[in-house]
Design an enzyme around this catalytic site. Structure first.
Site, short mmCIF file in Angstrom:
data_model
loop_
_atom_site.label_atom_id
_atom_site.label_comp_id
_atom_site.label_asym_id
_atom_site.label_seq_id
_atom_site.Cartn_x
_atom_site.Cartn_y
_atom_site.Cartn_z
N GLY A 58 63.47 51.49 37.83
CA GLY A 58 63.37 50.30 38.68
C GLY A 58 63.97 50.49 40.06
O GLY A 58 63.36 50.15 41.07
N ARG A 104 49.58 43.70 27.31
CA ARG A 104 48.30 43.96 27.99
C ARG A 104 47.26 42.90 27.63
O ARG A 104 46.52 42.43 28.50
CB ARG A 104 47.75 45.34 27.59
CG ARG A 104 48.50 46.51 28.20
CD ARG A 104 47.77 47.80 27.86
NE ARG A 104 48.40 48.97 28.47
CZ ARG A 104 47.81 50.16 28.56
NH1 ARG A 104 46.58 50.32 28.10
NH2 ARG A 104 48.43 51.17 29.13
N THR A 164 67.43 47.27 38.78
CA THR A 164 68.64 48.09 38.72
C THR A 164 68.50 49.22 37.71
O THR A 164 69.41 50.04 37.55
CB THR A 164 69.87 47.26 38.31
OG1 THR A 164 69.62 46.67 37.02
CG2 THR A 164 70.16 46.18 39.33
N LYS A 168 53.65 46.77 23.80
CA LYS A 168 53.01 46.96 25.11
C LYS A 168 51.55 46.51 25.07
O LYS A 168 51.05 45.93 26.03
CB LYS A 168 53.13 48.42 25.56
CG LYS A 168 54.53 48.77 26.04
CD LYS A 168 54.64 50.23 26.47
CE LYS A 168 56.04 50.50 27.02
NZ LYS A 168 56.21 51.91 27.42
#
Length: 315
Positions: A19, A145, A15, A141
């Site tokens: 996205g 990963r 939403t 992030k």
């Protein structure tokens, strides 16, 4: 030749700003597309309405919660590709690390052919020296990963650079999303090159990567040549379209960073990101190496939106 069956896709964060576009692009490119319906959506009318409109367009809703590991495992077992778009513009950083639960679920399910974690901005692998506190996002992030690679989950990382809506109509002015009327502040000489992307084009390119062997375990940079522009070029484009000249005021790097300490957290993050983009030129000051691919080279058939077209809506 028999066309490969198209992967089934699950979008987590369907939403959100990027996205919902990914859901539409996935449906548009012929993929059976699921959207994770999280319990907290029952309290948010705007998001619920987006979810229902996606359902109307053909998305399949699947219930799952980050506080229920089995529900996530069950959800990812239904698909071949998982795309996560949580977090992003609001810098709710804990959302980035919530993906570690998704990584665990994908690892346990064992059937996912490709995972695209929530990236879609600058390449965090190049932001190790970024300013605090914006650096937290990049560090988180990188932790995600690491978890993906440790679990040997096949991945594609997407570096989509600047979403045009946040950087283009406002000529990259902080504090507004609309075009300035009289004056434009230039970062330094305004000549550092950035990359600006129409959000629907981002989604189109992302979905093209998911079944492409060339993008497996690679970083895909969205860097279409005509959208590599400096802030000064953006201002000139707007002046040409609007027929009005703006007063231009140059801000030195030192002056730009001076008020940082007194700002709230989200503003500090934003200012840090702007600094790296418009003073360091961090989106374009490197060559895409062996571990990367450039989207417009891979998919020359995509007619991407140029930024003067994008701006026209705001006249």
């Amino acid at each position: 030749m028999h066309a490969m069956a198209k992967s089934k896709v699950l979008v987590v964060g369907g939403t959100g700003y990027i996205g919902k576009r990914l859901v539409m692009a996935s449906i548009g490119q012929g993929h059976t597309t699921y959207v994770l319906q999280r319990p907290e959506i029952g309290l948010d009318m705007d998001k619920l309405q987006i979810l229902m409109s996606l359902k109307k367009q053909g998305a399949r809703l699947i219930e799952g919660s980050f506080s229920d590991h089995q529900s996530l495992v069950d959800a990812v077992r239904k698909v071949d590709v998982v795309i996560c778009t949580m977090s992003g513009v609001h810098f709710r950083t804990h959302n980035i690390l919530m993906q570690l639960k998704l990584v665990d679920a994908i690892k346990e399910a064992g059937n996912v052919k490709r995972f695209l974690p929530s990236e879609f901005g600058m390449d965090p692998a190049r932001m190790g020296d970024a300013l605090e506190p914006g650096r937290v996002t990049f560090d988180e992030k990188m932790r995600v990963r690491e978890a993906i690679e440790d679990a040997q989950i096949p991945f594609t990382y997407v570096s989509a650079n600047c979403f045009a809506g946040y950087f283009v109509p406002n000529l990259s002015q902080l504090g507004t999303l609309l075009p300035p009327k009289h004056k434009a502040y230039l970062y330094g000489d305004g000549n550092a090159k950035a990359v600006f992307m129409d959000e629907d084009d981002v989604a189109t390119y992302v979905i093209k990567t998911i079944d492409d062997p060339r993008t497996l375990n690679k970083t895909v940079y969205l860097r279409p040549p005509e959208n590599i522009l400096s802030q000064k070029q953006l201002v000139e484009m707007w002046e040409k379209l609007s027929g009005k000249k703006l007063e231009k005021i140059s801000i030195s790097a030192q002056d730009f960073l001076a008020p940082l300490k007194g700002m709230d957290y989200a503003s500090q993050v934003g200012v840090g990101h702007f600094y790296h983009i418009f003073y360091d030129g961090c989106l374009t000051n490197f060559e895409i190496g062996e571990e990367g691919e450039e989207a417009s080279e891979l998919y020359p058939e995509v007619e991407y939106t140029r930024m003067d077209e994008y701006m026209k809506l705001y006249l």
